[in-house]
Design an enzyme around this catalytic site. Structure first.
Site, mmCIF file in Angstrom:
data_model
loop_
_atom_site.group_PDB
_atom_site.id
_atom_site.type_symbol
_atom_site.label_atom_id
_atom_site.label_comp_id
_atom_site.label_asym_id
_atom_site.label_seq_id
_atom_site.Cartn_x
_atom_site.Cartn_y
_atom_site.Cartn_z
ATOM 1 C CG ASP A 14 -2.227 -10.170 3.682
ATOM 2 O OD1 ASP A 14 -1.151 -10.779 3.848
ATOM 3 O OD2 ASP A 14 -2.783 -9.516 4.575
ATOM 4 C CB CYS A 54 0.011 -8.057 7.976
ATOM 5 S SG CYS A 54 -0.019 -9.641 7.117
ATOM 6 C CG ASP A 318 0.378 -7.288 3.219
ATOM 7 O OD1 ASP A 318 0.684 -8.178 2.403
ATOM 8 O OD2 ASP A 318 -0.234 -7.532 4.284
ATOM 9 C CG HIS A 319 3.986 -9.086 3.652
ATOM 10 N ND1 HIS A 319 3.676 -10.406 3.443
ATOM 11 C CD2 HIS A 319 3.171 -8.666 4.646
ATOM 12 C CE1 HIS A 319 2.712 -10.772 4.265
ATOM 13 N NE2 HIS A 319 2.377 -9.721 5.001
#
Length: 522
Positions: A14, A54, A318-319
């Site tokens: 994450d 997210c 996720d990023h």
């Protein structure tokens, strides 16, 4: 392989940047086990998420569909109950599909009024996945583990507090958490992932029983904020070695109208202080190496039990995260630091032997994970054995299988650009700027030469990536680029027109692809 089909281990961190692996060339952070995975698979350097928040980013991974199509464009916006997820596809195919970690999924109250409390918002395990261990930051299983390990209630209530002296004169990211390295959320989730694999082992039986192929989504919470780490990871890297942020005074001297208030809202101003960005970057790197160390444990476990050669492994995030780049913290806006993510695929099949250790620059989108997994596991989908019109109405999937690339076969029509979609109505900055909710939308397209941002009611942003790879100078207002702006704006419109929600249209088209009698055949 169980039943002739590989298992799937889908690992997601994450808020991890694409450049923060030693195999990606980072000058400081060390990730030997991710390097090993890349050496036995393919590292895709230009992988992009379709939202740098997210929840919506994850829903793209899980549905294979863009945010405007799956209708979950921001955190806590419920994913509609009629959206089929990666868990549904694999569960329906006889896999034991489970979650170990975070999905940021919000159940749909419009389908089930009991899905949400009278007040507040409830998250849960992604629909379609078994809850093996849910940890959306402070999971009950991990907190129970801390209690059983003897930590006082004050630590369990606030597990990411740090052991800092009352007169601490350094940024708190410099100090260790109050839990030990062996009790961290990262360590606990890795232990639980190994427990799942052991539980899933056994003689072949009915679908979902021990011995069936399994799909495990191992989703770590870190290196997401708070940027704090257990000893020794809080002190593993010297802040003096932290690379300087990618930013320019021009970005603040001639900013986009959204930039300055938004960086205040998202606490980016703190990163103007060199001591802060140096320390937080160092601790951020420590958190990544902590994940890498535990992946090393997991990979050894898999090899010792004969799972390595039977399992498709995908590693991504996720990023990304700015940690001071562009004068920002966290991940919103459309810069590469937020949208370009680490992406490694290890296909265990012999047909992928020729690309092991390859580094590829083909554009990848988060939507590609689901069709890739389906293809490699023989479930059909775009590019897979079923092809268009195959099982499970694959026309609803908007990503593409990476399996041909893994075999060294680059399709002639592979994508030449990537896209993103951002709904920012939930922030305070548009309210301050007087932007009504229905106009709080931004779209992005990036190709080899340009990155273009289009906002509904705010000025455009254009970066010439050949002249400005760091995305530091907006040239959208330069007359020399007027043609590029017009072209990219049309391409964004074409992309949106081609990728609206067609789930119901595809169902009907699969049964009646033409209206009436075909007048063009005898």
């Amino acid at each position: 392989m169980p039943g002739g089909r590989p298992n799937v281990l889908f690992i997601m961190t994450d808020q991890m940047r694409a450049d923060c692996m030693s195999c990606a060339g980072h000058p400081v952070v060390r990730t030997p086990h991710l390097d090993e995975l890349a050496g036995d698979g393919v590292l895709f350097r230009r992988a992009y998420v379709q939202s740098a928040v997210c929840g919506p980013s994850r829903m793209c991974f899980y549905t294979g569909r863009y945010p405007h199509a799956n209708r979950s464009p921001w955190n806590e916006v419920p994913l509609p109950a009629d959206e089929k997820t990666i868990g549904h596809y694999f569960g329906d195919a006889g896999y034991r599909a489970a979650l170990c970690g975070k999905t940021h999924y919000t159940p749909d109250p419009l389908d089930d009024p009991l899905a949400q409390p009278a007040e507040g918002i409830r998250r849960a395990t992604l629909a379609g996945l078994e809850t093996w261990e849910l940890n959306d930051g402070r999971g009950e299983g991990w907190l129970a583990h801390l209690r059983s390990a003897g930590y006082p209630d004050e630590v369990v209530r606030d597990p990411f507090s740090v052991d800092a002296p009352p007169d601490a004169d350094r940024d708190h990211a410099a100090y260790p958490t109050r839990f030990r390295r062996e009790d961290s959320d990262t360590a606990f989730m890795t232990d639980r992932a190994m427990a799942f694999m052991a539980d899933a082992a056994g003689p072949p039986g009915p679908p979902g029983s021990p011995g069936s192929p399994w799909f495990l989504h191992l989703s770590y919470f870190k290196p997401h904020l708070p940027i704090v780490a257990p000893y020794p990871y809080n002190a593993l890297y010297d802040p003096a070695d932290s690379p300087a942020p990618n930013r320019s005074p021009e970005e603040l001297a001639r900013p986009h109208p959204f930039h300055v208030p938004f960086r205040i809202e998202r606490k980016g101003v703190e990163y103007d202080d060199e001591a802060v960005w140096r320390q937080r970057r160092a601790t951020y790197y420590g958190l990544i190496t902590e994940i890498d160390d535990h992946l090393g444990r997991l990979f050894r476990f898999m090899k010792d039990r004969g799972l390595w050669e039977d399992t498709l492994i995908i590693f991504t995030s996720d990023h990304g995260e700015y940690v001071g780049d562009h004068w920002m913290f966290e991940k919103e806006l459309f810069y590469d630091e937020a949208y370009n993510v680490p992406f490694i695929v290890r296909d265990p099949r012999s047909c992928a032997d020729g690309t092991r250790g390859a580094v590829m620059d083909d554009f990848v989108e988060s939507l590609d994970v689901l069709p890739t997994c389906m293809d490699v596991c023989g479930l059909g989908g775009p590019g897979g054995p079923g092809g268009p019109g195959g099982p499970d109405a694959p026309a609803v999937l908007q990503g593409r299988s990476l399996a041909p690339l893994l075999r060294g076969e680059r399709p002639d029509d592979w994508r030449t650009e990537v896209h993103a979609d951002w709904d920012f109505r939930f922030y305070w900055t548009p309210k301050k700027l007087g932007i009504p909710p229905e106009r709080c939308r931004g779209w992005m397209v990036r190709d080899d030469r340009f990155k273009y941002w289009h906002f509904n009611g705010m000025p455009d942003v254009l970066f010439d990536l050949e002249a400005d790879p760091g995305e530091l100078r907006n040239v959208a207002g330069d007359p020399r680029y007027a043609g590029a702006v017009r072209d990219l704006r049309v391409r964004l419109m074409d992309w949106r027109m081609s990728n609206e929600d067609v789930s119901r249209v595809a169902w009907t088209y699969g049964r009646r692809p033409g209206f009436g009698r075909n007048p063009f055949v005898a």
